[in-house]
Design an enzyme around this catalytic site. Structure first.
Site, mmCIF file in Angstrom:
data_model
loop_
_atom_site.group_PDB
_atom_site.id
_atom_site.type_symbol
_atom_site.label_atom_id
_atom_site.label_comp_id
_atom_site.label_asym_id
_atom_site.label_seq_id
_atom_site.Cartn_x
_atom_site.Cartn_y
_atom_site.Cartn_z
ATOM 1 N N CYS A 1 -4.943 2.814 -3.519
ATOM 2 C CA CYS A 1 -3.789 2.911 -3.009
ATOM 3 C C CYS A 1 -2.765 2.552 -3.027
ATOM 4 O O CYS A 1 -1.894 2.032 -2.472
ATOM 5 C CB CYS A 1 -4.174 3.278 -1.835
ATOM 6 N N HIS B 1 0.796 -1.083 0.051
ATOM 7 C CA HIS B 1 -0.092 -0.089 0.046
ATOM 8 C C HIS B 1 0.808 1.387 0.020
ATOM 9 O O HIS B 1 2.084 1.177 0.158
ATOM 10 C CB HIS B 1 -0.854 -0.112 1.458
ATOM 11 N N LYS C 1 -10.220 -0.393 10.476
ATOM 12 C CA LYS C 1 -10.181 -1.735 10.334
ATOM 13 C C LYS C 1 -10.662 -3.049 10.698
ATOM 14 O O LYS C 1 -10.588 -4.370 10.269
ATOM 15 C CB LYS C 1 -9.034 -2.135 9.228
#
Lengths: 153, 407
Positions: free
Chosen positions: B365, B124, B227
């Site tokens: 991303c 990422h 998350k």
């Protein structure tokens, strides 16, 4: 299809997405600019051939969603052979169409012609930048900011 | 598939019963952020309405109690990761801040010209850019382990790239764009073999599988609360204590000092050294409640149910025409990335939203991954334990509908 979605993906828009007009890179041009939406990846070059204040030639190249591609295609169609002052008026009317809450005026409507199909994009705020991208690139190309890549994020 | 148990847990998440324009919500953007169970929202509400106070400062009851709750969360996180000691848990604002904290310190402490930092092609942006900056600042070189066409790490290349010049390895546990689960324990063992330290970006892992930092052997492990069914604005950095002790502060200010004069300041020991300023108190307490909730659901059910959902979705989506899966690793978390022939992901995202199906359309991303697979973006459906087979059916129907509309 829901009414809202039908408004967005009108047949004209889908047609220009499947078969974009003025698509490709010309051998030569007088003005060009790069337009990019970094978040979604829409990425186009707009090429202009301007002579005596008239857009004699226009092409665009790149990739992106149906809204951005059909918008670039229909923009090219709408500005080919037009005087610069008319093109700038069209561009302003188009950006007004996308961003203003009030309905566009009759004079703006007549300026826009077929481009009015993009009115449905207004209901999808995240997609406004897709429809605006090639017009912003056109603006940058005419200003001669070709070195400065533009972004509608 | 254990639908009844999944439905029971699903009822714990109020937003999942949302109905908009006659359509119930199918939430499949769990890799971006997970929804919150009522116990987490209630915990925040109770803290703000009945218990709110700052931490580590007041001698009054509310402050002492808030401090106790905050410290309890640290203990919950410590057990969740099986850290060797409580002081190895630094509470941050999220994975991004955790990685920046380490990269900034590592750059000052352990990197100089000629040294190398090794990351992978499936990182990422949050695990790429901080290391680029660390290399810029220190003169070290950033090396990238390539991936294969299935979206797995090229381990032969990893072995080749890992040399005595490698001072640090930073690697993702589970890829957000591809779902690939990386062999972290092996990577750590090899990296330690050349004396390199290892950070694991666990943002996508902690909601899917139990994580034992001692078993993995890693030096640092980072994740975000949001998350993991917890609030936004809180995150975790696990760091081996002997290394945390060496790292310089990342931010300076209140609560991270021992003594301050205008001439000099002595810094507190970890983890306080890395927790400058008033932290995200409520969010950290909410994270504690989220982890307690996840533990009550249990990773045995989570792993089995998500594997069932992924298998079911992969089978059904693969059967459609004009579809290409991006990321087909053997060992995968419940992430399904795909592209449709001739239809840009943003159009897919808009049409699916109209069907009440929330997926992610974009580059996640992770632009280098998109470039590797030659796509500008992908459509990503990511499943959590509260998803059910109905959600998979609605996804597949919506994709078919999209092909019909846009075709």
């Amino acid at each position: 299809m829901s009414a809202r979605l039908e408004q967005l993906y009108q047949e004209t828009i889908l047609d220009h997405n499947r078969n974009p007009r003025f698509f490709g890179e010309p051998a030569a041009c007088t003005h060009k600019a790069h337009g990019k939406n970094p978040l979604c990846g829409d990425d186009y070059w707009v090429y202009l051939d301007v002579r005596d204040g008239v857009i004699e030639g226009v092409q665009f190249n790149g990739s992106g969603c149906a809204i951005s591609k059909s918008s670039a295609s229909m923009m090219s169609e709408a500005i080919k052979g037009k005087r610069l002052e008319d093109v700038i008026a069209k561009k302003d009317a188009f950006l007004t169409l996308l961003t203003q809450d009030e309905p566009v005026s009759d004079s703006e409507k007549s300026l826009l012609g077929k481009l009015i199909v993009f009115e449905g994009v207004k209901k999808y705020p995240v997609r406004v930048k897709c429809a605006a991208l090639s017009w912003r690139a056109l603006e940058a190309a005419l200003l001669g900011d070709e070195a400065q890549a533009i972004s509608t994020e | 598939m254990n639908e009844s148990l999944a439905r029971k847990f699903r009822a714990d998440f109020p937003v999942l019963s949302l109905v908009k324009e006659g359509k119930s919500l199918v939430y499949l953007d769990n890799a971006a952020t997970t929804q919150k169970p009522r116990v987490v929202a209630d915990r925040l509400y109770r803290f703000y309405t009945e218990e709110y106070g700052t931490i580590h400062r007041g001698v009054y009851f509310l402050s002492q109690q808030a401090t106790q709750f905050y410290d309890e969360s640290r203990a919950i996180v410590s057990r969740f990761l099986n850290a060797a000691k409580l002081e190895e848990i630094v509470l941050t604002r999220g994975t991004t801040e955790s990685i920046n904290l380490v990269a900034s310190g590592v750059s000052k402490l352990w990197l100089s010209v000629g040294d190398e930092v090794l990351i992978t092609a499936m990182e990422h942006h949050a695990n790429i850019v901080p290391w680029q900056q660390a290399c810029l600042a220190s003169g070290a070189t950033l090396k990238v382990v390539p991936i294969t066409l299935t979206g797995e790490l090229d381990m032969d290349a990893f072995r080749r790239l890992l040399t005595t010049k490698t001072k640090f390895v930073s690697v993702v546990h589970v890829s957000n764009a591809l779902g690939t689960v990386n062999p972290i324990a092996d990577i750590v063992q090899m990296a330690h073999g050349v004396g390199a330290k290892v950070l694991v970006d666990g943002a996508q892992a902690v909601s899917h599988m139990p994580v034992d930092v001692q078993a993995l052997g890693c030096d640092f492990y980072a994740f975000s609360s949001h998350k993991l069914f917890g609030p936004t604005g809180a995150g975790v950095l696990y760091g081996r204590y002997s290394l945390l002790e060496q790292l310089p502060p990342y931010q300076t200010g209140g609560d991270m000092i021992e003594t301050v004069t205008f001439e000099s300041t002595t810094f507190a020991k970890p983890p306080a050294r890395f927790e400058a300023g008033t932290p995200a108190i409520a969010e950290v307490i909410g994270l504690g409640a989220a982890i307690n909730y996840v533990n009550s659901v249990g990773f045995e059910f989570i792993a089995q149910h998500e594997a069932d959902l992924l298998q079911c979705a992969t089978e059904q989506i693969s059967r459609l025409n004009g579809i290409r899966l991006i990321g087909t690793a053997q060992n995968k978390a419940s992430v399904l990335s795909f592209v449709l022939d001739g239809i840009h992901p943003h159009d897919v995202g808009t049409v699916l939203d109209e069907c009440g199906v929330a997926i992610r359309a974009g580059h996640h991303c992770a632009q280098p991954i998109m470039a590797f697979f030659g796509v500008p973006a992908t459509n990503r459906a990511s499943f959590s334990f509260y998803n059910v087979s109905d959600d998979v059916d609605r996804l597949v129907d919506a994709v078919k509908y999209c092909q019909q509309v846009m075709g």
